[in-house]
Structures are given as structure tokens and as C-alpha cells.
Design a protein around this motif. Structure first.
Motif, PDB file in Angstrom:
ATOM      1  N   PHE A  52       0.826  -1.217   0.000  1.00  0.00           N
ATOM      2  CA  PHE A  52       0.000   0.000   0.000  1.00  0.00           C
ATOM      3  C   PHE A  52       0.855   1.258   0.000  1.00  0.00           C
ATOM      4  O   PHE A  52       0.468   2.282  -0.546  1.00  0.00           O
ATOM      5  CB  PHE A  52      -0.953  -0.012   1.209  1.00  0.00           C
ATOM      6  N   GLU A  53       2.066   1.116   0.567  1.00  0.00           N
ATOM      7  CA  GLU A  53       2.970   2.286   0.591  1.00  0.00           C
ATOM      8  C   GLU A  53       3.404   2.653  -0.821  1.00  0.00           C
ATOM      9  O   GLU A  53       3.368   3.823  -1.223  1.00  0.00           O
ATOM     10  CB  GLU A  53       4.183   1.957   1.462  1.00  0.00           C
ATOM     11  N   GLU A  54       3.767   1.615  -1.602  1.00  0.00           N
ATOM     12  CA  GLU A  54       4.189   1.869  -2.987  1.00  0.00           C
ATOM     13  C   GLU A  54       3.019   2.384  -3.822  1.00  0.00           C
ATOM     14  O   GLU A  54       3.172   3.293  -4.638  1.00  0.00           O
ATOM     15  CB  GLU A  54       4.740   0.575  -3.611  1.00  0.00           C
ATOM     16  N   LEU A  55       1.863   1.800  -3.630  1.00  0.00           N
ATOM     17  CA  LEU A  55       0.681   2.227  -4.386  1.00  0.00           C
ATOM     18  C   LEU A  55       0.327   3.683  -4.063  1.00  0.00           C
ATOM     19  O   LEU A  55      -0.009   4.468  -4.949  1.00  0.00           O
ATOM     20  CB  LEU A  55      -0.504   1.311  -4.068  1.00  0.00           C
ATOM     21  N   TYR A  56       0.415   4.029  -2.772  1.00  0.00           N
ATOM     22  CA  TYR A  56       0.121   5.410  -2.370  1.00  0.00           C
ATOM     23  C   TYR A  56       1.089   6.362  -3.055  1.00  0.00           C
ATOM     24  O   TYR A  56       0.697   7.407  -3.576  1.00  0.00           O
ATOM     25  CB  TYR A  56       0.228   5.534  -0.842  1.00  0.00           C
ATOM     26  N   ARG A  57       2.445   5.961  -3.083  1.00  0.00           N
ATOM     27  CA  ARG A  57       3.464   6.824  -3.687  1.00  0.00           C
ATOM     28  C   ARG A  57       3.220   6.979  -5.176  1.00  0.00           C
ATOM     29  O   ARG A  57       3.368   8.069  -5.731  1.00  0.00           O
ATOM     30  CB  ARG A  57       4.858   6.236  -3.427  1.00  0.00           C
ATOM     31  N   SER A  58       2.793   5.876  -5.836  1.00  0.00           N
ATOM     32  CA  SER A  58       2.519   5.952  -7.280  1.00  0.00           C
ATOM     33  C   SER A  58       1.377   6.931  -7.558  1.00  0.00           C
ATOM     34  O   SER A  58       1.470   7.773  -8.466  1.00  0.00           O
ATOM     35  CB  SER A  58       2.147   4.563  -7.818  1.00  0.00           C
ATOM     36  N   ALA A  59       0.315   6.823  -6.787  1.00  0.00           N
ATOM     37  CA  ALA A  59      -0.833   7.721  -6.969  1.00  0.00           C
ATOM     38  C   ALA A  59      -0.418   9.159  -6.661  1.00  0.00           C
ATOM     39  O   ALA A  59      -0.807  10.112  -7.363  1.00  0.00           O
ATOM     40  CB  ALA A  59      -1.978   7.297  -6.056  1.00  0.00           C
ATOM     41  N   GLU A 108     -18.595  -6.105   0.445  1.00  0.00           N
ATOM     42  CA  GLU A 108     -17.314  -6.181  -0.293  1.00  0.00           C
ATOM     43  C   GLU A 108     -16.982  -4.833  -0.909  1.00  0.00           C
ATOM     44  O   GLU A 108     -15.846  -4.351  -0.845  1.00  0.00           O
ATOM     45  CB  GLU A 108     -17.405  -7.239  -1.403  1.00  0.00           C
ATOM     46  N   HIS A 109     -17.977  -4.207  -1.526  1.00  0.00           N
ATOM     47  CA  HIS A 109     -17.764  -2.907  -2.184  1.00  0.00           C
ATOM     48  C   HIS A 109     -17.313  -1.863  -1.154  1.00  0.00           C
ATOM     49  O   HIS A 109     -16.395  -1.073  -1.420  1.00  0.00           O
ATOM     50  CB  HIS A 109     -19.060  -2.462  -2.871  1.00  0.00           C
ATOM     51  N   ASN A 110     -17.912  -1.872  -0.011  1.00  0.00           N
ATOM     52  CA  ASN A 110     -17.564  -0.897   1.035  1.00  0.00           C
ATOM     53  C   ASN A 110     -16.127  -1.081   1.498  1.00  0.00           C
ATOM     54  O   ASN A 110     -15.388  -0.113   1.693  1.00  0.00           O
ATOM     55  CB  ASN A 110     -18.506  -1.063   2.238  1.00  0.00           C
ATOM     56  N   LYS A 111     -15.752  -2.382   1.664  1.00  0.00           N
ATOM     57  CA  LYS A 111     -14.395  -2.686   2.127  1.00  0.00           C
ATOM     58  C   LYS A 111     -13.365  -2.262   1.075  1.00  0.00           C
ATOM     59  O   LYS A 111     -12.341  -1.644   1.394  1.00  0.00           O
ATOM     60  CB  LYS A 111     -14.295  -4.192   2.395  1.00  0.00           C
ATOM     61  N   ALA A 112     -13.663  -2.590  -0.193  1.00  0.00           N
ATOM     62  CA  ALA A 112     -12.763  -2.219  -1.297  1.00  0.00           C
ATOM     63  C   ALA A 112     -12.646  -0.703  -1.388  1.00  0.00           C
ATOM     64  O   ALA A 112     -11.551  -0.150  -1.588  1.00  0.00           O
ATOM     65  CB  ALA A 112     -13.300  -2.799  -2.610  1.00  0.00           C
ATOM     66  N   LEU A 113     -13.774  -0.035  -1.231  1.00  0.00           N
ATOM     67  CA  LEU A 113     -13.812   1.425  -1.342  1.00  0.00           C
ATOM     68  C   LEU A 113     -12.925   2.075  -0.282  1.00  0.00           C
ATOM     69  O   LEU A 113     -12.235   3.069  -0.558  1.00  0.00           O
ATOM     70  CB  LEU A 113     -15.270   1.894  -1.167  1.00  0.00           C
ATOM     71  N   GLN A 114     -12.897   1.470   0.890  1.00  0.00           N
ATOM     72  CA  GLN A 114     -12.077   2.001   1.987  1.00  0.00           C
ATOM     73  C   GLN A 114     -10.597   1.917   1.616  1.00  0.00           C
ATOM     74  O   GLN A 114      -9.831   2.874   1.804  1.00  0.00           O
ATOM     75  CB  GLN A 114     -12.360   1.182   3.259  1.00  0.00           C
ATOM     76  N   MET A 115     -10.184   0.748   1.048  1.00  0.00           N
ATOM     77  CA  MET A 115      -8.771   0.560   0.675  1.00  0.00           C
ATOM     78  C   MET A 115      -8.379   1.503  -0.458  1.00  0.00           C
ATOM     79  O   MET A 115      -7.307   2.112  -0.441  1.00  0.00           O
ATOM     80  CB  MET A 115      -8.532  -0.897   0.252  1.00  0.00           C
ATOM     81  N   ILE A 116      -9.294   1.602  -1.441  1.00  0.00           N
ATOM     82  CA  ILE A 116      -9.001   2.461  -2.605  1.00  0.00           C
ATOM     83  C   ILE A 116      -8.859   3.913  -2.145  1.00  0.00           C
ATOM     84  O   ILE A 116      -7.960   4.640  -2.596  1.00  0.00           O
ATOM     85  CB  ILE A 116     -10.103   2.315  -3.663  1.00  0.00           C
ATOM     86  N   ARG A 117      -9.728   4.330  -1.208  1.00  0.00           N
ATOM     87  CA  ARG A 117      -9.661   5.716  -0.740  1.00  0.00           C
ATOM     88  C   ARG A 117      -8.338   5.972  -0.024  1.00  0.00           C
ATOM     89  O   ARG A 117      -7.748   7.046  -0.149  1.00  0.00           O
ATOM     90  CB  ARG A 117     -10.831   5.997   0.199  1.00  0.00           C
ATOM     91  N   ASP A 118      -7.850   4.957   0.728  1.00  0.00           N
ATOM     92  CA  ASP A 118      -6.570   5.129   1.426  1.00  0.00           C
ATOM     93  C   ASP A 118      -5.427   5.315   0.427  1.00  0.00           C
ATOM     94  O   ASP A 118      -4.543   6.154   0.629  1.00  0.00           O
ATOM     95  CB  ASP A 118      -6.293   3.909   2.312  1.00  0.00           C
ATOM     96  N   ILE A 119      -5.461   4.511  -0.662  1.00  0.00           N
ATOM     97  CA  ILE A 119      -4.399   4.603  -1.673  1.00  0.00           C
ATOM     98  C   ILE A 119      -4.439   5.978  -2.362  1.00  0.00           C
ATOM     99  O   ILE A 119      -3.404   6.597  -2.621  1.00  0.00           O
ATOM    100  CB  ILE A 119      -4.549   3.471  -2.710  1.00  0.00           C
ATOM    101  N   LEU A 120      -5.622   6.432  -2.661  1.00  0.00           N
ATOM    102  CA  LEU A 120      -5.779   7.676  -3.438  1.00  0.00           C
ATOM    103  C   LEU A 120      -6.038   8.889  -2.545  1.00  0.00           C
ATOM    104  O   LEU A 120      -6.637   9.876  -2.971  1.00  0.00           O
ATOM    105  CB  LEU A 120      -6.933   7.511  -4.429  1.00  0.00           C
ATOM    106  N   MET A 121      -5.573   8.818  -1.300  1.00  0.00           N
ATOM    107  CA  MET A 121      -5.868   9.885  -0.343  1.00  0.00           C
ATOM    108  C   MET A 121      -5.328  11.237  -0.810  1.00  0.00           C
ATOM    109  O   MET A 121      -5.985  12.280  -0.665  1.00  0.00           O
ATOM    110  CB  MET A 121      -5.267   9.525   1.016  1.00  0.00           C
ATOM    111  N   TYR A 122      -4.127  11.229  -1.436  1.00  0.00           N
ATOM    112  CA  TYR A 122      -3.540  12.501  -1.869  1.00  0.00           C
ATOM    113  C   TYR A 122      -4.386  13.138  -2.964  1.00  0.00           C
ATOM    114  O   TYR A 122      -4.622  14.341  -2.978  1.00  0.00           O
ATOM    115  CB  TYR A 122      -2.097  12.269  -2.358  1.00  0.00           C
ATOM    116  N   MET A 123      -4.857  12.298  -3.880  1.00  0.00           N
ATOM    117  CA  MET A 123      -5.740  12.815  -4.942  1.00  0.00           C
ATOM    118  C   MET A 123      -7.027  13.389  -4.329  1.00  0.00           C
ATOM    119  O   MET A 123      -7.510  14.443  -4.741  1.00  0.00           O
ATOM    120  CB  MET A 123      -6.100  11.684  -5.918  1.00  0.00           C
TER     121      MET A 123
END
Length: 736
Positions: A52-59, A108-123
């Protein structure tokens, strides 16, 4: 070190790269592919292998290098594709698995949405606000709403399934409330508008239809009490349903639907229902049913006023029958007791079933005031009731019991419009009790007077209090008389005199009768004693109000002590010198008024067990041709025999007219005094205003008749207290 001045601030500046950094043209595409793959992995439950750290940095880098739009649009299209696949999966779920599949995919959608939001927090924090785009989490919810909830294959099926489950629960089936809670919460999470438009509105419409049909079915087959139980149960069920799996905001709406369909639409039919409606509940003291009706009807507009109107109408009708039924008017004590029983009954209903509602208490009071005053003998009857209680009815009662009964009487007294008529009768009855010594308790008598004084003021009770003062003074006077004159009196008859102040007592001028010589001697001695100690006073014997104890010896030497009235004593003493006397002889020798003499002889000769005289011919009535003899054969088990005078408990018609006339005469000066008081302060006033003001001032004692007020105004004009205005004849002026 520098001087004592403040330290200087240093401004730091971040400078841009001096030379432009060139990026790989395929950088954005390559980075997005990595992120897109990660999103798919998250949806496929393979997130454990992701950094998740690398994904966050990429975003972060994509946004930093101005590829925020590409990142956002890529996310939107990826999620849309995933949700379309999810939609198909949900659509294929069969029967009861449909909601479970929908709920599982939503989780499932809610859980996925939480992870995606964490990755794309900077955006989310930088690009989204700047570009006025929808935040990631909200975007995920909107896409779920559009592609799942509003999917043509899911939307109708979801609503039908939810409504069907609720219907089945209403019919008594057990459903999975936890699953229902999850689904309705999902709709709320998607926004209140989704919950309301896609579920709540249709739910309320279907509920209205359901309860409309059910209420019609119930009302045809149930009595009022059972119908109300079913309505109450349905309201409680709906409130419980809301607490378990609907949004709290739905409670008011769904209960309003049930109330409208089950209560408001059938209110009038329920209260008037034959054999079980409101009137039957009141008659049969059905406190539980009445309490339920009150609780349910207060929920709907005009509900309580409907109950109140029917109750008032019933009270006035039954009360009118009670006070105008000739049979029930025969016994005044029973008449008043019935009124008190009715008041107690309905007071308890209002207290137990209607929560002491003040509007119902006011309706009860106005109803009683209405029908009590329909019978102009009510003041007399209430006074007779008090008389009965204070003579014998309260014997052995505790102080608290006495207070309770007197308070109840005062409650009826407050309803009387002609309180001055009650005062007139009460004074007569109190006088008889005091003079005959028949009052059960002086404390009870004084308590009643205190209550009347509190209610109507000192003016109302001043004469009643004067009567008690006279009784005490008389007692002291008699003690002094016997202390000073005992030797002079010798063994003659014992005299007990009550000196009554004229004006305080309801004495009526009565012609003096001829007292026996023995009594007359003692009376004259008392007169000379009293007038010798009290200058400027006059004594007039009220022989019609006294009593006497005389000793009599009958055949076989049987002795009795007879308690009789003064008139009866005068008659009996004649038989010491004669065995038989005609009616004419007795009338001549005693000079007792004819009506009183007939009643007196009737009680001495015609009442079984008290007939110390016998008459010829034998009959129940006294005629002027009758002859009377001393009854040698009289026997009684009692040594002391009380011989009461035959007298009607109620006033006869002529007596009633006479009392009414005296009341009307007493009212005249009160009305005149009120007119003068008003005109003195107002100086000039028109006729209608005077009538209104006088009525307002006097209504605590009686309701003055406008015709009488007009006559009193005319009388005051004649006596030059007032004058008519020379221009406007309806205006009156006060003359100082």
C-alpha cells in the motif's frame, strides 16, 4: 549578543528546480496500469499481496505530475466495470438469496472502497477539491446507487422483496430482521433521498392501503374495545419495526399512516358504535378501554375533541333526565346523592383513563353546571342533603370522612347559579338543627360555614356565624338566670330560652299561642330578668320554633317522658283538665294557627306508636268536626318518646313561592347597590353595559334577571340617584 530588542525573523524560500525534469512519456500509462491492477486485486480479495505504501506513492506522483484527471477517470471507469459485473451476479441470485447476495456484495464494495480511498488519499485531498470532482468514497457510493440499486433488473425486485417481507411480518411470520437492517442502512448510506424515494414512499403507500383494508375488516367484525386493542397493537408493532430495521425518521411517518387509516378515518363510527362505543364504556366504567381510546385519539387531529363532545352530550342528557324526573325528585337526599355518585364516577374516569386532562375536567364541570341549574329546587335539595348529614348521616364518621362529604357538597354548591337561594334554605335548616339540638357535631357545622365563607366571602356567612354566637350567649344567659332566680322559681317547670338576634335568624312573624299557665309564669319571670339586665331590647316569643319535655302517666300507671313541640305541649296540657276535646275547643283554647294545629294533632293522634291521643272518627286526616281523647291505652317500650310534627321534608308549593318571593326581595337592594357602585366609578354608561357589569359583579351569588335590573334602574332614577341623558335615552348619568 545583540541588545534587548526582539529577535529578527528569517524568511525561508523553497526554490524551483533550476532545470526541467523530463518524464518518461509512458510514465502515466505505466503507473495507472499498476494502480488499476491493484484495484482489481482489492475487488478479488487479493489485497494481502499488495504494498500500500508503494501504491500510495505511485498515486501521489501521478497527481504531483498533473495526471490527476487520468487517475480519477481511470478509477471511475474501473469501478463502473466492476459494479456492472457485480450487478449481474446479484441479478442471478434466486429467491431468498437475492438480499443476502446484495448485502454480501455491498459489504465487499464498502471494504474495497475504503482501501481504494486510502491509496488515493492525496488525490482526494488535492486534485478533487481543485477540479470540483466528487470525493472517492462518495463516488463509490454514487456508482453503486446508479449501477446496482437503480439497475432495471434490481430496482423493482429489491423494493418488492422488502415490501413482501414486511407484509409477511405483519401477517405473523418471522423474518431475518438483521438482513433487513443491513439493506435499509445501505439505502440510508447512499443518501436520505435514496432511502426515501426508492423505499420509504412506496412503503408508506403500501402500508396505507394495507391498514385501510384491515381497519375496514376489523370495524365490521369487532366491538369498539377490541378494535382499539388491535389498532394499539399495530401502532406498537410499527414502532418496534422502525427500531429494529428502519430509519428512525420513518417512525413518525408510518405511525401517522396507521393513525390516519385505523383511527382518524373511523373516529365517529367508533365513539358511536352500538353497544360498545364511548357511552357504553362510560356507563360500564371500562377504564382500560377508555384509557386506550384517549391515548389513541389524542394522536389524531380533533380526536380528543370528538371524545369530549360525545361525553359532554351524554352527561347533559343523563343529567337532564336525573334532575327533571318527578320520581327522583321525591327524595331530596337521594337526589343529591345520585348527583354526587355521578360526579365521583366521572371524576374517577377522568383521573384513571384520561390522565386528569383539564379540558375533560372543564367539560364535566360545565355539564354539571348546565343540568343542576335546570331544576330550580337544586339549592333547596342540596341544603336538605347537608341537613340530613349534619343531623344523623355523619354520626360516628371520622373527621376526615366529614371533610370529604362536605367538600363534595361544596363542589355541587359551586355549580349553583342561585347561591343566595341556597343560603336562604341553609339558614332555615341550620336554625332548626341548632334550636332542636340535633346537630351531629359543632365542628362539622363550623367547618361547613368556613367552606362557604372561603367560597363566597364574609358577607355570605356573617348571619350564619351570628346564629352560633347567639347560641353561646343564650347558654351563658340561662346559667346566670338560674343562678340569680333559682329560689324564686322553686319546683316549677324548667325553662331553656334561646335568644335569637332579629336579622340573623330566619324567624317569621307568627301569632303567639296561649301557653299553659305554669309555663307563662316562668316566661314572665325570665322576661323581667332579661329586660332588667339588657336595656332597650324587646322579646317576642317564637312559640312555633320551641320544644318541650313533659311527663305523662297512662293507664296502669305507665309513665313516659314525651319530647314534643311547643304547640304539641300546649295541646296535651289541656287534657289535664278534660278527658275529651273537640277540634274547635282546642283551637279556641290554644289559638294555634289552623295549619300548624292540624299537623300537630295529626302527629299526636294518627302516627302509630306515637298516638298519645285518639280521635273520633278514626282517619288519617284532621277535620274540624273531630273529637280528641287522652289515649289511656298508649304503650311504648321506650321511656322517652319523641313525637315529631308531621311535616313535609320539602317545602310545599305555597311555601316555595313564599321563599322565592323573599329571595327576590332580598336581591333588589343588592342589584341597586351594584348599579350605584358601577355608576359612581363610570359616571356615564349605556343600558347594555350596566346590565353586563351588574351580572358580572353578582354572578358569584346569583344570575340577575335583565328585566329586574331595568326595574331597579328605573327605581334609582325615581329616587334621583341616576338620570337619563337628554339626547341619548339609552345613556344614564350618575347624580352625585
Amino acid at each position: 549578543m545583540s541588545g534587548g530588542g526582539p529577535p529578527r525573523k528569517r524568511n525561508f524560500k523553497i526554490e524551483a528546480f533550476k532545470q526541467r525534469v523530463e518524464l518518461d512519456p509512458k510514465y502515466a500509462e505505466r503507473t495507472w496500469k499498476v494502480l488499476e491492477h491493484a484495484i482489481h486485486e482489492i475487488y478479488n480479495h487479493n489485497a494481502s499481496g499488495l504494498s500500500f505504501e508503494e501504491l500510495y506513492r505511485s498515486a501521489y506522483n501521478m497527481v504531483l505530475h498533473k495526471y490527476g484527471e487520468k487517475l480519477y477517470d481511470g478509477l471511475q471507469s474501473t469501478m463502473t466495470r466492476r459494479l456492472k459485473e457485480t450487478s449481474k451476479s446479484i441479478e442471478t441470485a434466486q429467491g431468498g438469496l437475492f438480499l443476502e447476495e446484495l448485502n454480501a456484495k455491498w459489504m465487499e464494495h464498502n471494504k474495497a472502497l475504503q482501501m481504494i480511498r486510502d491509496i488515493l488519499m492525496y488525490m482526494d485531498r488535492t486534485y478533487v477539491p481543485a477540479a470540483h470532482r466528487t470525493p472517492v468514497h462518495e463516488l463509490g457510493l454514487n456508482l453503486w446507487r446508479d449501477h446496482i440499486i437503480h439497475s432495471p433488473m434490481i430496482h423493482r425486485r429489491l423494493l418488492d422483496t422488502l415490501l413482501d417481507l414486511i407484509h409477511r411480518e405483519r401477517m405473523g411470520e418471522v423474518i431475518n430482521r438483521g438482513l433487513m437492517r443491513s439493506i435499509t442502512k445501505m439505502l440510508m448510506d447512499l443518501g436520505p433521498a435514496v432511502y426515501q424515494d426508492d423505499f420509504e414512499k412506496p412503503f408508506l403507500e403500501v402500508s396505507a392501503s394495507f391498514y385501510s383494508g384491515e381497519s375496514q375488516e376489523f370495524i365490521e367484525c369487532c366491538d369498539c374495545g377490541n378494535y382499539l386493542k388491535k389498532a394499539e397493537r399495530r401502532i406498537n408493532e410499527e414502532m418496534e419495526r422502525v427500531s429494529h430495521y428502519l430509519d428512525a425518521g420513518s417512525e413518525v411517518k408510518i405511525t401517522s399512516v396507521v393513525e390516519k387509516e385505523m383511527i382518524a378515518n373511523h373516529m365517529h363510527r367508533l365513539v358511536h358504535m352500538e353497544n360498545s362505543g364511548l357511552v357504553n364504556m362510560l356507563v360500564d366504567d371500562k377504564y382500560e378501554d377508555l384509557g386506550r381510546m384517549y391515548a389513541l385519539f389524542r394522536r389524531v387531529p380533533d380526536g380528543l375533541s370528538t371524545i369530549r363532545d360525545v361525553m359532554t352530550s351524554y352527561l347533559r342528557e343523563t343529567g337532564k333526565q336525573l334532575v327533571t324526573d318527578p320520581e327522583r325528585l321525591k327524595d331530596p337526599v337521594e337526589f343529591v346523592q345520585r348527583l354526587l355518585n355521578e360526579k365521583d364516577k366521572h371524576d374517577k374516569i377522568i383521573s384513571v383513563a384520561f390522565g386528569n386532562d383539564k379540558t375533560f375536567q372543564n367539560a364535566l364541570n360545565s355539564s354539571f353546571e348546565f343540568f343542576i341549574n335546570l331544576n330550580n329546587r337544586s339549592p333547596e335539595f342540596i341544603s336538605l342533603y347537608v341537613d340530613d348529614k349534619l343531623r344523623k348521616g355523619l354520626k360516628g364518621a371520622t373527621e376526615e370522612d366529614v371533610e370529604v362529604i362536605l367538600d363534595k357538597v361544596m363542589m355541587l354548591f359551586r355549580y349553583l347559579q342561585e347561591k343566595d337561594v341556597f343560603e336562604k334554605y341553609y339558614k332555615q335548616h341550620l336554625a332548626k338543627r341548632l334550636l332542636s339540638g340535633k346537630t351531629v357535631s359543632d365542628d362539622a357545622e363550623r367547618s361547613m360555614i368556613v367552606k362557604l365563607k372561603t367560597e363566597c366571602g364574609y358577607q355570605f356567612t356573617s348571619k350564619l356565624e351570628g346564629m352560633f354566637t347567639d347560641m353561646k350567649t343564650s347558654q351563658d344567659t340561662m346559667q346566670d338566670f338560674y343562678a340569680k332566680k333559682s329560689e324564686e322559681l322553686g319546683d316549677g317547670p324548667t325553662l331553656d330560652v334561646h335568644i335569637l338576634t332579629t336579622g340573623s335568624w330566619p324567624t317569621q312573624p307568627s301569632p303567639p299561642c296561649n301557653l299553659p299557665t305554669e309555663i307563662l309564669t316562668v316566661c314572665e319571670k325570665f322576661r323581667s330578668y332579661y329586660l332588667g339586665t339588657h336595656n332597650g331590647r324587646r322579646l317576642t316569643w317564637q312559640t312555633n320554633m320551641g320544644t318541650a319535655d313533659i311527663k305523662a302517666t297512662f293507664g296502669k300507671g305507665q309513665k313516659h317522658e314525651l319530647n314534643v313541640s311547643t304547640y304539641q305541649m300546649c295541646v296535651l296540657m289541656l287534657f289535664n283538665n278534660a278527658d275529651g276535646l273537640t277540634y274547635k275547643d282546642i283551637e279556641r283554647d290554644t289559638e294555634i294557627p289552623a295549619s300548624d294545629l292540624k299537623r300537630c294533632l295529626q302527629s299526636l293522634a294518627c302516627v302509630k306508636g306515637k298516638n298519645v291521643l285518639r280521635k273520633e272518627p278514626m282517619s288519617k286526616d284532621i277535620s274540624e268536626d273531630d273529637t280528641f281523647y287522652f289515649n289511656d291505652k298508649f304503650t311504648s317500650k321506650l321511656v322517652k318518646v319523641k313525637i315529631g310534627t308531621v311535616v313535609a321534608q320539602k317545602e310545599s308549593e305555597p311555601e316555595k313561592q313564599e321563599t322565592r318571593q323573599r329571595v327576590e326581595e332580598d336581591r333588589k337592594p343588592q342589584i341597586e347597590a351594584a348599579i350605584v357602585r358601577i355608576m359612581k366609578s363610570r359616571r356615564v354608561l349605556d343600558h347594555n353595559s350596566i346590565v353586563a357589569e351588574v351580572t358580572k359583579q353578582l354572578q358569584a351569588r346569583f344570575l340577575p334577571n335583565p328585566v329586574v335590573i331595568k326595574k331597579r334602574i328605573e327605581s334609582l332614577i325615581e329616587r334621583e340617584f341616576l338620570e337619563r341623558d337628554k339626547v341619548d335615552r339609552k345613556l344614564y348619568r350618575y347624580l352625585a
